[in-house]
Design a protein around this motif. Sequence first.
Motif, PDB file in Angstrom:
ATOM      1  N   GLU A 183     -26.998 -13.553   6.747  1.00  0.00           N
ATOM      2  CA  GLU A 183     -25.956 -13.422   7.766  1.00  0.00           C
ATOM      3  C   GLU A 183     -24.997 -12.322   7.334  1.00  0.00           C
ATOM      4  N   VAL A 184     -24.878 -11.317   8.164  1.00  0.00           N
ATOM      5  CA  VAL A 184     -23.999 -10.190   7.856  1.00  0.00           C
ATOM      6  C   VAL A 184     -22.645 -10.458   8.502  1.00  0.00           C
ATOM      7  N   ASN A 185     -21.616 -10.520   7.684  1.00  0.00           N
ATOM      8  CA  ASN A 185     -20.280 -10.748   8.236  1.00  0.00           C
ATOM      9  C   ASN A 185     -19.622  -9.410   8.579  1.00  0.00           C
ATOM     10  N   GLU A 186     -18.857  -8.854   7.659  1.00  0.00           N
ATOM     11  CA  GLU A 186     -18.250  -7.547   7.908  1.00  0.00           C
ATOM     12  C   GLU A 186     -19.201  -6.405   7.542  1.00  0.00           C
ATOM     13  N   GLY A 187     -20.148  -6.700   6.652  1.00  0.00           N
ATOM     14  CA  GLY A 187     -21.091  -5.687   6.200  1.00  0.00           C
ATOM     15  C   GLY A 187     -21.772  -6.153   4.925  1.00  0.00           C
ATOM     16  N   ILE A 188     -22.512  -5.257   4.281  1.00  0.00           N
ATOM     17  CA  ILE A 188     -23.138  -5.580   3.008  1.00  0.00           C
ATOM     18  C   ILE A 188     -22.974  -4.387   2.057  1.00  0.00           C
ATOM     19  N   LYS A 189     -23.310  -4.613   0.797  1.00  0.00           N
ATOM     20  CA  LYS A 189     -23.308  -3.527  -0.179  1.00  0.00           C
ATOM     21  C   LYS A 189     -24.746  -3.217  -0.567  1.00  0.00           C
ATOM     22  N   ASN A 230     -38.743  -6.939  33.929  1.00  0.00           N
ATOM     23  CA  ASN A 230     -40.011  -7.595  33.610  1.00  0.00           C
ATOM     24  C   ASN A 230     -40.064  -8.099  32.165  1.00  0.00           C
ATOM     25  N   ASN A 231     -39.050  -7.741  31.403  1.00  0.00           N
ATOM     26  CA  ASN A 231     -39.014  -8.157  29.997  1.00  0.00           C
ATOM     27  C   ASN A 231     -37.566  -8.491  29.625  1.00  0.00           C
ATOM     28  N   PRO A 232     -37.087  -9.677  30.003  1.00  0.00           N
ATOM     29  CA  PRO A 232     -35.671 -10.035  29.800  1.00  0.00           C
ATOM     30  C   PRO A 232     -35.248 -10.056  28.336  1.00  0.00           C
ATOM     31  N   ASP A 233     -36.204 -10.195  27.437  1.00  0.00           N
ATOM     32  CA  ASP A 233     -35.854 -10.232  26.012  1.00  0.00           C
ATOM     33  C   ASP A 233     -35.506  -8.843  25.463  1.00  0.00           C
ATOM     34  N   PHE A 234     -35.853  -7.807  26.218  1.00  0.00           N
ATOM     35  CA  PHE A 234     -35.663  -6.443  25.739  1.00  0.00           C
ATOM     36  C   PHE A 234     -34.189  -6.137  25.484  1.00  0.00           C
ATOM     37  N   LEU A 235     -33.332  -6.442  26.468  1.00  0.00           N
ATOM     38  CA  LEU A 235     -31.905  -6.168  26.324  1.00  0.00           C
ATOM     39  C   LEU A 235     -31.278  -7.074  25.278  1.00  0.00           C
ATOM     40  N   HIS A 236     -31.682  -8.323  25.239  1.00  0.00           N
ATOM     41  CA  HIS A 236     -31.166  -9.272  24.250  1.00  0.00           C
ATOM     42  C   HIS A 236     -31.480  -8.794  22.836  1.00  0.00           C
ATOM     43  N   TYR A 237     -32.664  -8.225  22.659  1.00  0.00           N
ATOM     44  CA  TYR A 237     -33.087  -7.714  21.347  1.00  0.00           C
ATOM     45  C   TYR A 237     -32.101  -6.675  20.831  1.00  0.00           C
ATOM     46  N   TYR A 238     -31.681  -5.742  21.685  1.00  0.00           N
ATOM     47  CA  TYR A 238     -30.771  -4.695  21.238  1.00  0.00           C
ATOM     48  C   TYR A 238     -29.344  -5.196  21.031  1.00  0.00           C
ATOM     49  N   LYS A 239     -28.954  -6.203  21.787  1.00  0.00           N
ATOM     50  CA  LYS A 239     -27.637  -6.810  21.558  1.00  0.00           C
ATOM     51  C   LYS A 239     -27.590  -7.476  20.185  1.00  0.00           C
ATOM     52  N   GLN A 240     -28.657  -8.165  19.845  1.00  0.00           N
ATOM     53  CA  GLN A 240     -28.728  -8.828  18.537  1.00  0.00           C
ATOM     54  C   GLN A 240     -28.854  -7.813  17.403  1.00  0.00           C
ATOM     55  N   LYS A 241     -29.478  -6.698  17.688  1.00  0.00           N
ATOM     56  CA  LYS A 241     -29.721  -5.669  16.679  1.00  0.00           C
ATOM     57  C   LYS A 241     -28.411  -5.171  16.077  1.00  0.00           C
ATOM     58  N   ARG A 242     -27.372  -5.101  16.886  1.00  0.00           N
ATOM     59  CA  ARG A 242     -26.084  -4.574  16.416  1.00  0.00           C
ATOM     60  C   ARG A 242     -25.550  -5.372  15.225  1.00  0.00           C
ATOM     61  N   LYS A 243     -25.909  -6.653  15.146  1.00  0.00           N
ATOM     62  CA  LYS A 243     -25.399  -7.507  14.071  1.00  0.00           C
ATOM     63  C   LYS A 243     -26.102  -7.237  12.737  1.00  0.00           C
ATOM     64  N   ASN A 244     -27.257  -6.589  12.795  1.00  0.00           N
ATOM     65  CA  ASN A 244     -28.032  -6.354  11.581  1.00  0.00           C
ATOM     66  C   ASN A 244     -28.135  -4.883  11.193  1.00  0.00           C
ATOM     67  N   ILE A 245     -27.517  -4.021  11.977  1.00  0.00           N
ATOM     68  CA  ILE A 245     -27.461  -2.602  11.617  1.00  0.00           C
ATOM     69  C   ILE A 245     -26.156  -2.360  10.870  1.00  0.00           C
ATOM     70  N   VAL A 246     -26.259  -1.799   9.664  1.00  0.00           N
ATOM     71  CA  VAL A 246     -25.062  -1.498   8.871  1.00  0.00           C
ATOM     72  C   VAL A 246     -25.007   0.011   8.621  1.00  0.00           C
ATOM     73  N   ILE A 247     -23.778   0.516   8.507  1.00  0.00           N
ATOM     74  CA  ILE A 247     -23.562   1.964   8.512  1.00  0.00           C
ATOM     75  C   ILE A 247     -22.515   2.365   7.481  1.00  0.00           C
ATOM     76  N   SER A 248     -22.757   3.475   6.805  1.00  0.00           N
ATOM     77  CA  SER A 248     -21.744   4.131   5.981  1.00  0.00           C
ATOM     78  C   SER A 248     -21.504   5.509   6.573  1.00  0.00           C
ATOM     79  N   SER A 249     -20.271   5.783   6.958  1.00  0.00           N
ATOM     80  CA  SER A 249     -19.938   7.028   7.647  1.00  0.00           C
ATOM     81  C   SER A 249     -19.399   8.076   6.680  1.00  0.00           C
ATOM     82  N   TRP A 250     -19.875   9.314   6.846  1.00  0.00           N
ATOM     83  CA  TRP A 250     -19.436  10.462   6.059  1.00  0.00           C
ATOM     84  C   TRP A 250     -19.067  11.598   7.001  1.00  0.00           C
ATOM     85  N   HIS A 251     -18.273  12.526   6.507  1.00  0.00           N
ATOM     86  CA  HIS A 251     -17.729  13.610   7.320  1.00  0.00           C
ATOM     87  C   HIS A 251     -18.314  14.948   6.851  1.00  0.00           C
ATOM     88  N   ILE A 252     -18.937  15.687   7.775  1.00  0.00           N
ATOM     89  CA  ILE A 252     -19.500  16.997   7.433  1.00  0.00           C
ATOM     90  C   ILE A 252     -18.414  18.062   7.536  1.00  0.00           C
TER      91      ILE A 252
END
Length: 233
Positions: free
Chosen positions: A177-183, A66-88
């Motif tokens: 526009e995020v390519n490989e990432g940002i600082k 009933n909301n086709p934009d819902f899935l598209h929203y999360y697919k696009q979200k991956r391009k704007n989420i940036v992450i720094s990984s650390w090990h506990i």
Amino acid sequence: MYQDSKNITLPTDPETIVWKYLDLSKFLDLLLSNKLFMSRSDKFEDQYEGTFSEPTFEEIKKISKNNPDFLHYYKQKRKNIVISSWHINEYESFAMWQIFTKNNEGIAIQSTVDRLQKALHVEQRVDQYIGEVNYIDYKKEFIPFEDQFFPFLFKRKSFQYEKEIRIITDVTPLNIEVNEGIKIHVDVEQLIEKIYIHPKSENWYKNLVLELMQKLNFKFDVEKSDLESDILI
């Protein structure tokens, strides 16, 4: 700036030790720029990064009817989420040295959860969150999606050895526009508690790191990894 979120879990002890393993060039870039590199979430080696478990995907498909934009929203979200990984880990990890460094050279930054939180307050453009990664069976277990970062704090059980904690940011407000990432800006003095040198590195390599610290006016404790200490018989 670092923000708390009721839906993102952290170790209960703020003095929990965390590590980041990286090569010398990336370490120097951190020191010279006072900025931490954050990788774009869909550029990680794990193709499942930021995706859904099967039970979650089935639930989302129902919503998307009933909301086709819902899935598209999360697919696009991956391009704007940036992450720094650390090990506990209370101690340094031989496996992490092998995975994240090459040619018997590299650096391990030792920090704590509390230090990560405080180091992020200098970045004012976007908010950062810190969360512990959950390792689940993607065929059987459901990923709750009450939080905007929900798919980015879950990984498959085969990655449990990483014991990962993440700094995570949505850079959508920056409208770039995020390519490989940002600082992002960090307080380097707050971020780093101690530096360890690769266990198989030569003495000249440790001396080089010490000389660089001196020239850049940093006074971090620099240790040679004790994974290669002398055998006592």
